[in-house]
Motif scaffolding. Structure first.
Motif, PDB file in Angstrom:
ATOM      1  N   GLN A 118       0.456   4.249   1.146  1.00  0.00           N
ATOM      2  CA  GLN A 118      -0.498   4.883   2.058  1.00  0.00           C
ATOM      3  C   GLN A 118      -0.619   6.392   1.850  1.00  0.00           C
ATOM      4  O   GLN A 118       0.384   7.094   1.719  1.00  0.00           O
ATOM      5  N   SER A 164       0.803  -1.224   0.000  1.00  0.00           N
ATOM      6  CA  SER A 164       0.000   0.000   0.000  1.00  0.00           C
ATOM      7  C   SER A 164       0.836   1.273   0.000  1.00  0.00           C
ATOM      8  O   SER A 164       1.640   1.492   0.905  1.00  0.00           O
ATOM      9  N   GLY A 213      -8.087   3.147  -8.412  1.00  0.00           N
ATOM     10  CA  GLY A 213      -9.227   2.316  -8.049  1.00  0.00           C
ATOM     11  C   GLY A 213      -8.775   1.110  -7.246  1.00  0.00           C
ATOM     12  O   GLY A 213      -7.570   0.865  -7.058  1.00  0.00           O
ATOM     13  N   ARG A 214      -9.755   0.345  -6.762  1.00  0.00           N
ATOM     14  CA  ARG A 214      -9.449  -0.849  -5.975  1.00  0.00           C
ATOM     15  C   ARG A 214      -8.574  -1.846  -6.746  1.00  0.00           C
ATOM     16  O   ARG A 214      -7.660  -2.454  -6.145  1.00  0.00           O
ATOM     17  N   PRO A 215      -8.791  -2.037  -8.050  1.00  0.00           N
ATOM     18  CA  PRO A 215      -7.931  -2.975  -8.786  1.00  0.00           C
ATOM     19  C   PRO A 215      -6.444  -2.626  -8.703  1.00  0.00           C
ATOM     20  O   PRO A 215      -5.595  -3.517  -8.746  1.00  0.00           O
ATOM     21  N   THR A 216      -6.127  -1.340  -8.588  1.00  0.00           N
ATOM     22  CA  THR A 216      -4.726  -0.934  -8.467  1.00  0.00           C
ATOM     23  C   THR A 216      -4.119  -1.494  -7.182  1.00  0.00           C
ATOM     24  O   THR A 216      -2.987  -1.988  -7.172  1.00  0.00           O
ATOM     25  N   LEU A 217      -4.887  -1.433  -6.104  1.00  0.00           N
ATOM     26  CA  LEU A 217      -4.410  -1.971  -4.824  1.00  0.00           C
ATOM     27  C   LEU A 217      -4.283  -3.486  -4.875  1.00  0.00           C
ATOM     28  O   LEU A 217      -3.306  -4.058  -4.380  1.00  0.00           O
ATOM     29  N   GLU A 218      -5.279  -4.136  -5.465  1.00  0.00           N
ATOM     30  CA  GLU A 218      -5.247  -5.590  -5.566  1.00  0.00           C
ATOM     31  C   GLU A 218      -4.055  -6.048  -6.406  1.00  0.00           C
ATOM     32  O   GLU A 218      -3.384  -7.035  -6.086  1.00  0.00           O
ATOM     33  N   SER A 219      -3.779  -5.327  -7.480  1.00  0.00           N
ATOM     34  CA  SER A 219      -2.650  -5.668  -8.335  1.00  0.00           C
ATOM     35  C   SER A 219      -1.338  -5.505  -7.586  1.00  0.00           C
ATOM     36  O   SER A 219      -0.432  -6.340  -7.706  1.00  0.00           O
TER      37      SER A 219
END
Length: 219
Positions: free
Chosen positions: A146, A144, A152-158
């Motif tokens: 921070q 992360s 978007g959320r996909p960026t974090l998941e990736s």
């Protein structure tokens, strides 16, 4: 909910604090022993995340920010929490070297406030705590960015998937260079107990020239 309904409801919301009292004779000998006592009582009462505290910081322009963090260390030196050193809160702390935090134990009708200067904890202290964290939390700290804007959320998941692959064959995930602990070294620690008719008990430990003093503050 309409604005009219909200304006009527909020002024009518009121709780009479009659659960307990706090006198000078009830205080422990030191601020950290008293804070530990109240933390223990909040834990034993079954309050959700009793070590959660609202941390307030300010940027160099004086604009305040607040957020909830978890206390992870307490002794005579101060109160410790851990975070990303590139986060907004860490930028504030590095700029001003001062923080205030509040434990809001609503279920016990009490609060504790800690105010003072801050310092980074040692690498050894950070490592000791880091190794007690679940592996998922460790990977998340690596993944992360921070406080930065993401698409978007996909960026974090990736980002998390990439870190998981990076450490697939690593038994012990190392501490990220951008992550560690902050210690608040108190100058004031106030213990607030709600009382009937808003005549609350406020007892404060204050660091003076000759050491710690205790005093009562009007509600």
């Amino acid at each position: 909910m309409s604005e009219a309904t909200t304006s009527i409801t909020l002024p009518a919301m009121r709780v009479s604090y009659e659960r307990s009292a706090l006198g000078e004779g009830d205080l422990a000998a030191t601020w950290h022993e008293q804070l530990q006592l109240w933390l223990d009582e909040a834990t034993n009462a079954g309050l959700l995340e009793p070590n959660a505290m609202v941390l307030a910081t300010a940027d160099p322009s004086g604009r305040p920010s607040s957020r909830t963090v978890l206390a992870k260390g307490l002794d005579e030196r101060g109160l410790v929490f851990f975070t990303n050193y590139t986060s907004a809160k860490s930028h504030d702390l590095m700029a001003t070297r001062y923080a205030s935090t509040t434990f809001p134990w609503y279920g016990l009708q009490r609060q504790a406030h800690v105010r003072g200067t801050v310092e980074k904890v040692s690498h050894a202290e950070t490592t000791e705590y880091w190794e007690s964290r679940p592996r998922g939390s460790q990977l998340g700290a690596w993944a992360s960015p921070q406080s930065r804007v993401v698409t978007g959320r996909p960026t974090l998941e990736s980002a998390l998937n990439k870190i998981e692959r990076q450490f697939t064959d690593t038994e012990r995930v190392p501490v990220p260079p951008h992550w560690g602990g902050w210690r608040i070294r108190p100058e004031e620690v106030e213990f607030w107990q709600g009382r009937q008719d808003r005549m609350h008990d406020r007892l404060r430990f204050r660091l003076g020239r000759d050491g710690w003093e205790t005093e009562r503050v009007a509600p």
